[in-house]
Design a protein around this motif. Structure first.
Motif, mmCIF file in Angstrom:
data_model
loop_
_atom_site.group_PDB
_atom_site.id
_atom_site.type_symbol
_atom_site.label_atom_id
_atom_site.label_comp_id
_atom_site.label_asym_id
_atom_site.label_seq_id
_atom_site.Cartn_x
_atom_site.Cartn_y
_atom_site.Cartn_z
ATOM 1 N N ALA A 107 0.914 -1.366 -0.045
ATOM 2 C CA ALA A 107 -0.097 -0.012 -0.103
ATOM 3 C C ALA A 107 0.942 1.329 -0.139
ATOM 4 O O ALA A 107 2.114 1.100 0.258
ATOM 5 C CB ALA A 107 -0.922 0.081 1.297
ATOM 6 N N ASP A 108 0.422 2.378 -0.443
ATOM 7 C CA ASP A 108 0.879 3.757 -0.153
ATOM 8 C C ASP A 108 2.299 3.734 -0.894
ATOM 9 O O ASP A 108 3.392 4.390 -0.634
ATOM 10 C CB ASP A 108 1.314 3.695 1.233
ATOM 11 N N ASN A 137 -0.387 8.123 -6.785
ATOM 12 C CA ASN A 137 -0.014 9.404 -5.831
ATOM 13 C C ASN A 137 -1.425 10.264 -5.910
ATOM 14 O O ASN A 137 -1.824 10.902 -4.921
ATOM 15 C CB ASN A 137 1.003 10.213 -6.380
ATOM 16 N N HIS A 138 -2.068 10.145 -7.149
ATOM 17 C CA HIS A 138 -3.392 10.700 -7.306
ATOM 18 C C HIS A 138 -4.356 10.381 -8.660
ATOM 19 O O HIS A 138 -3.284 9.738 -9.406
ATOM 20 C CB HIS A 138 -3.314 12.473 -7.128
ATOM 21 N N ASN A 144 -0.630 7.873 -14.051
ATOM 22 C CA ASN A 144 -0.368 7.558 -12.761
ATOM 23 C C ASN A 144 -1.174 5.928 -12.818
ATOM 24 O O ASN A 144 -0.691 5.086 -11.994
ATOM 25 C CB ASN A 144 -1.202 8.283 -11.769
ATOM 26 N N PHE A 145 -2.298 5.574 -13.134
ATOM 27 C CA PHE A 145 -2.869 4.291 -13.032
ATOM 28 C C PHE A 145 -1.985 2.988 -13.654
ATOM 29 O O PHE A 145 -1.794 1.893 -13.153
ATOM 30 C CB PHE A 145 -4.268 4.012 -13.914
ATOM 31 N N GLU A 146 -1.075 3.437 -14.434
ATOM 32 C CA GLU A 146 0.110 2.571 -14.984
ATOM 33 C C GLU A 146 0.710 1.635 -13.951
ATOM 34 O O GLU A 146 1.223 0.753 -13.930
ATOM 35 C CB GLU A 146 0.755 3.033 -16.055
ATOM 36 N N ASN A 168 -7.276 6.419 0.050
ATOM 37 C CA ASN A 168 -7.814 8.078 -0.245
ATOM 38 C C ASN A 168 -7.184 8.947 -1.139
ATOM 39 O O ASN A 168 -7.908 9.700 -1.813
ATOM 40 C CB ASN A 168 -7.535 8.712 1.135
ATOM 41 N N HIS A 169 -5.887 8.451 -1.445
ATOM 42 C CA HIS A 169 -5.321 9.532 -2.674
ATOM 43 C C HIS A 169 -5.798 9.038 -4.050
ATOM 44 O O HIS A 169 -5.972 9.948 -4.796
ATOM 45 C CB HIS A 169 -3.794 9.496 -2.569
#
Length: 358
Positions: A107-108, A137-138, A144-146, A168-169
């Motif tokens: 996670a994170d 990250n957002h 980013n989804f990659e 949440n991000h």
């Protein structure tokens, strides 16, 4: 044309096979002689750069392989569209068994890829992967989804299942409202149950970590009602227990949720005490999970019921399983055995940081 190997997400009694692609294309998956398509009401999708194909879990488990088929779009005209020839790639698949099941939790990651993969490698071979929120990250940039698929491919190579939970991000940015187009989900919901061999699990989603009215969200969040829906959902799972966690062969029951909601955080994060208390009571009194796996806090820890961090009455042991840093990542391996669960914290430097049984 695939940018990465597919990720095979476990959702309910299905797998959602997903992969990002370079160019607009049509995609389907063949299992044996049967084909399953990325389609919308009979129309094959080509607009999205991330494809999603849902297949029956029992069919893929039995076949132990699947073939991804792709046809690139040249010009999708209203009449006589032009496409390229079909490209195919076959992947071996290993379903989860019923004894000595190994899983790794991340996670994170916040768009890190190399470090989480190295941390997982330090734990060794696994039977399934858990990606538990804030992998991106957002959601303000589609690229980013990659990160999700790069991590999944680097660890699973399309050969084993992945369990996914939203953080949440993930809710921040213009693409957040279409997350279930780019991530797995159950009929548009980011919360659902799954079954992998001897493991039964429930995915819960706390949404954002501050009140809906917080100025950081600029009036774009309505998570209170979303959490109330999940209160009803947990009750529906309990009502349907014989087809869920009381199924024959279930050896371990797990909760996967990004935010450890039984810990009340300082303001402005100390929200929804009433709802989270009821979530916890329902889980504790009826489902009786063996472990709740979380991230969000950016450190690794084990919270036993009744400990200093247990503010709402934990339904079970809570494992906080991710510690990101600058060029560094620590995650958590799980070994599910007949007599218990062994937790192993490992990091991107190849170190074993500690072990603990529950």
């Amino acid at each position: 044309m695939l940018k990465t190997d597919p990720a095979v997400f476990a959702v309910g009694d299905t797998y959602q096979i997903m992969a990002p692609v370079e160019n607009s294309s049509l995609m389907w998956v063949r299992i044996g002689e049967k084909c399953y398509y990325d389609e919308s009401n009979g129309i094959m999708r080509s607009f999205s750069k991330i494809h999603k194909i849902t297949v029956p879990m029992d069919e893929l488990d039995a076949a132990k392989c699947y073939t991804v088929c792709e046809r690139e779009i040249i010009d999708r005209k209203p009449y006589f569209p032009e496409t390229k020839d079909v490209a195919e790639k076959t992947f071996i698949f290993r379903p989860v068994g019923t004894s000595q099941i190994r899983a790794y939790h991340i996670a994170d990651a916040h768009n890190m890829t190399v470090e989480p993969i190295k941390a997982a490698e330090a734990f060794g071979e696994i039977d399934f992967l858990i990606l538990n929120g804030d992998i991106v990250n957002h959601s303000g940039d589609l690229q980013n989804f990659e990160t999700i698929f790069q991590i999944a491919a680097g660890i699973t190579h399309g050969n084993i299942p992945v369990v996914f939970s939203r953080g949440n991000h993930d809710m921040r940015g213009i693409y957040a409202e279409r997350l279930t187009d780019y991530m797995p989900g159950d009929r548009g919901n980011s919360y659902y149950t799954f079954r992998l061999g001897g493991i039964w699990g429930i995915i819960l989603d706390c949404g954002e970590d501050k009140d809906d009215s917080h100025p950081e969200y600029g009036h774009t969040i309505c998570c209170h009602g979303f959490r109330e829906k999940q209160r009803k959902y947990i009750k529906s799972v309990i009502h349907n227990a014989k087809e869920e966690y009381l199924q024959e062969g279930v050896s371990h029951k797990i909760v996967v949720v990004h935010n450890p909601f039984t810990k009340m955080h300082p303001e402005p994060f100390g929200i929804e005490k009433e709802i989270y208390l009821e979530w916890s009571e329902l889980l504790k009194d009826f489902i009786k999970p063996d472990v709740m796996i979380c991230g969000h806090l950016h450190y690794t820890a084990v919270f036993k019921p009744g400990c200093e961090q247990d503010d709402l009455g934990q339904p079970c042991t809570v494992v906080i399983g991710s510690a990101p840093g600058k060029g560094y990542f620590a995650g958590t391996g799980f070994l599910f055995e007949k007599d218990g669960i062994e937790i192993t914290f490992t990091d991107s430097e190849g170190k074993i940081l500690g072990r603990q049984g529950i």
